[in-house]
Design a protein around this motif. Sequence first.
Motif, PDB file in Angstrom:
ATOM      1  N   GLU A 156      -6.752   3.772  -0.962  1.00  9.70           N
ATOM      2  CA  GLU A 156      -5.521   4.260  -1.259  1.00  9.70           C
ATOM      3  C   GLU A 156      -4.308   4.046  -0.664  1.00  9.70           C
ATOM      4  O   GLU A 156      -3.090   3.747  -0.965  1.00  9.70           O
ATOM      5  CB  GLU A 156      -5.486   5.549  -1.925  1.00  9.70           C
ATOM      6  N   LEU A 157      -4.301   4.034   0.763  1.00  9.78           N
ATOM      7  CA  LEU A 157      -3.543   3.944   1.758  1.00  9.78           C
ATOM      8  C   LEU A 157      -3.089   2.314   1.877  1.00  9.78           C
ATOM      9  O   LEU A 157      -2.034   2.238   2.018  1.00  9.78           O
ATOM     10  CB  LEU A 157      -4.045   4.576   3.222  1.00  9.78           C
ATOM     11  N   TYR A 158      -4.011   1.843   2.103  1.00 12.02           N
ATOM     12  CA  TYR A 158      -3.993   0.204   1.923  1.00 12.02           C
ATOM     13  C   TYR A 158      -3.426  -0.494   0.805  1.00 12.02           C
ATOM     14  O   TYR A 158      -2.500  -1.185   0.980  1.00 12.02           O
ATOM     15  CB  TYR A 158      -5.580  -0.434   1.900  1.00 12.02           C
ATOM     16  N   ARG A 159      -3.404   0.207  -0.163  1.00  6.86           N
ATOM     17  CA  ARG A 159      -2.881  -0.285  -1.586  1.00  6.86           C
ATOM     18  C   ARG A 159      -1.443  -0.007  -1.417  1.00  6.86           C
ATOM     19  O   ARG A 159      -0.383  -0.733  -1.597  1.00  6.86           O
ATOM     20  CB  ARG A 159      -3.418   0.409  -2.589  1.00  6.86           C
ATOM     21  N   ARG A 160      -1.081   1.273  -0.868  1.00  8.45           N
ATOM     22  CA  ARG A 160       0.303   1.695  -0.704  1.00  8.45           C
ATOM     23  C   ARG A 160       0.928   0.881   0.225  1.00  8.45           C
ATOM     24  O   ARG A 160       2.201   0.545  -0.092  1.00  8.45           O
ATOM     25  CB  ARG A 160       0.607   2.963  -0.536  1.00  8.45           C
ATOM     26  N   TYR A 161       0.356   0.539   1.406  1.00  6.19           N
ATOM     27  CA  TYR A 161       0.997  -0.484   2.479  1.00  6.19           C
ATOM     28  C   TYR A 161       1.145  -1.590   1.930  1.00  6.19           C
ATOM     29  O   TYR A 161       2.382  -2.123   2.192  1.00  6.19           O
ATOM     30  CB  TYR A 161      -0.084  -0.293   3.615  1.00  6.19           C
ATOM     31  N   GLN A 162       0.083  -2.353   1.201  1.00  7.07           N
ATOM     32  CA  GLN A 162       0.437  -3.669   0.828  1.00  7.07           C
ATOM     33  C   GLN A 162       1.690  -3.858  -0.122  1.00  7.07           C
ATOM     34  O   GLN A 162       2.337  -4.872  -0.182  1.00  7.07           O
ATOM     35  CB  GLN A 162      -0.861  -4.192   0.240  1.00  7.07           C
ATOM     36  N   ILE A 163       1.740  -2.808  -1.155  1.00  8.06           N
ATOM     37  CA  ILE A 163       2.702  -2.803  -2.242  1.00  8.06           C
ATOM     38  C   ILE A 163       3.979  -2.655  -1.695  1.00  8.06           C
ATOM     39  O   ILE A 163       5.125  -3.341  -1.691  1.00  8.06           O
ATOM     40  CB  ILE A 163       2.422  -1.830  -3.378  1.00  8.06           C
ATOM     41  N   LYS A 164       4.220  -1.675  -0.661  1.00  9.68           N
ATOM     42  CA  LYS A 164       5.527  -1.122  -0.169  1.00  9.68           C
ATOM     43  C   LYS A 164       5.989  -2.076   1.031  1.00  9.68           C
ATOM     44  O   LYS A 164       7.115  -2.184   1.166  1.00  9.68           O
ATOM     45  CB  LYS A 164       5.605   0.300   0.162  1.00  9.68           C
ATOM     46  N   VAL A 165       5.039  -2.279   2.010  1.00  9.22           N
ATOM     47  CA  VAL A 165       5.316  -3.086   3.112  1.00  9.22           C
ATOM     48  C   VAL A 165       5.245  -4.595   2.810  1.00  9.22           C
ATOM     49  O   VAL A 165       6.324  -5.444   3.163  1.00  9.22           O
ATOM     50  CB  VAL A 165       4.503  -2.761   4.390  1.00  9.22           C
ATOM     51  N   HIS A 166       4.411  -4.971   2.320  1.00 10.90           N
ATOM     52  CA  HIS A 166       4.316  -6.731   2.012  1.00 10.90           C
ATOM     53  C   HIS A 166       4.724  -7.108   0.715  1.00 10.90           C
ATOM     54  O   HIS A 166       4.510  -8.269   0.494  1.00 10.90           O
ATOM     55  CB  HIS A 166       2.759  -7.247   2.338  1.00 10.90           C
ATOM     56  N   ASN A 167       5.185  -6.221  -0.205  1.00 10.10           N
ATOM     57  CA  ASN A 167       5.679  -6.458  -1.492  1.00 10.10           C
ATOM     58  C   ASN A 167       4.457  -7.162  -2.148  1.00 10.10           C
ATOM     59  O   ASN A 167       4.895  -7.847  -3.278  1.00 10.10           O
ATOM     60  CB  ASN A 167       6.908  -7.346  -1.321  1.00 10.10           C
TER      61      ASN A 167
END
Length: 642
Positions: free
Chosen positions: A351-362
Amino acid sequence: MKKSKMRSEASSSSNNSNRKGETVVGDCGTCRSSCGYCKSSGRTSITHGLWAYSVTVDDYQDLLDRGWRRSGSFLYKPDMERTCCPSYTIRLRASDFAPSKEQRRVSRRMQSVVYIPRFLDGTVDVEKKSVELIKDPSTSNCNKVSSSVENNSLSHNNEENNKEEEILQFLSGQIDNAVQLCIVRGQFLSGIQLPKASVKKVSQAKRKLLVEGMENLLYTSNIAFQLAATLNRAQLAEKDVQQIRVFGQSIEDTGPSPKIIAAKLASSLIQLAETSGLSIRACNGHLNFYSAMKQASLDEDVHIGTVSKESAKTCESKGGCLKNSSEHPQAKRHKLQIRLKRSSFDPQEFELYRRYQIKVHNDKPDQVTETSYRRFLVDSPLVFVPPSGDDTVPPCGFGSFHQQYLIDDRLVAVGVIDILPRCLSSKYLFWDPDYAFLSLGKYSALQEISWVKENQTHCPTLQYYYLGYYIHSCRKMRYKAAYHPSELLCPLRYQWVPYDIARPLLDRKPYVVLSDFASLQNESSPCISENVMGCQHDDIGQGDSNDVRMDYDYDDEMLDPESESDDDEPDTETSCQTVGVEDGDISNIVIRGQGTRVRYKDIQRVFGPIQRRSLESQLRKYMKVVGAELSERMVYALGSYL
């Protein structure tokens, strides 16, 4: 030859007979994919790929030292002469690490908001830390950070006369982060050079001139006025000259006022207020920082300068002072835990990875799946080596791990790493976007370097920290060279060359035979031949680093294996890739087929002429990219040939 004898011969080539397991790989050949670094439209990233069924830590260590990396169970090595972004393996000897001023500041910033009991390899090593962020200015030791840290190799004895400057630099950096956040939100114009923030201490003499009850005002910044002027100029520059004149007079500036800008910055600094205990308020365009020990009266206005009570009351009536939405009467201490665990799927990590990829790497939400996450960061072919109780294996063992960072039991970052006989290899880091202000990318790198130094007592061969690939033509990846003194792997002779020697040449060409250039340093002639330089395009460039160690996620659907015939082999007289490469005998390669382990020389007669010619061509390419020694030590999965 009996099968048992053949298996014994293959296993005798293991690098360490005390470690069980074997390396079994299937050759994927040359692969093309789109590039995650230069974002080229075509399939310009060219690599040689291996599918790893299992890999011993000794063999993977040697593969790293020949320019290989892994994405899950897929091993890949760039074709340095042909790929769009030549990627050099970069490493650092942990004992030689000299942290920069910025890296020390990141470490102090984390220590200022947390105390750090660290959980590593199942044992608890508590480092108690007392933190007093900002004292009441009425005390003799005002505005000083006091800390007591036990056994923290990253801590430095801070001179008392430097502590005030450290606080000012920290607050200035936080304001700069808030400015960038406002740009991302679309509140400020992007694509223009904005001034850097400067924070000043409010002297006791100045505080006496302010309204009564403002004694706890510690620091202030007038950055909002500078930003307003810059943004106004930028907006006017975008307008046509004819449109900014009306009856011979200029149209008034329509950009944000200093008051509005200061309010936006104060709102963006809520997280800092929560973690530091400071009260942050925007007042008449000034950004003010108050001690939490004594709260300011919210109905009084304060700004820096010689201000009378009368002018303060006038300002109050105009609503000049804007209060931050988050104020805490006392500094809050937070607990940081660092836990090292074997690589496995964890729903919380995903879940943390998912948030990171969506918000940081778009990334799009449908692109971030559990399957892709498992394939990229959970699956590992490395054969785990448990601790042995002697000085050859660290207490956690060798293999693939996830290092979790938790603040107040909330998972805020995960570092994916491989711990090998000679190094800690950093593969990927993902973090909570809400905690970007802590620079967790930099902090995790410092912790990993510290981990290597601490565990050298358990395993003396463990000396290096590998940061993945360094891509000089991608500015986003250049931050890795900031961990000094680093060295790059020569892509031809696999010798390590100091970065300071390699950098001038990489400024001119992306592909360089670094060992040749290093040998020329002692010669008087400044001329460098094109054979040393290599032939590639100019520096393509990218955006600034976002503190993320990013090894590209090779997706199976993106890989496009090339079909190469013998005619595609480079000319040995013109290709510098063949210069200095060790020779080997493909007949000694260990072949796996139908449950057996045999040397190729013992089964080559079972193939017909066409099959043999095709297979031997493939084996030669395989030996060239992994080296003669490894090709004879690892097991080559033959696939459809048997």
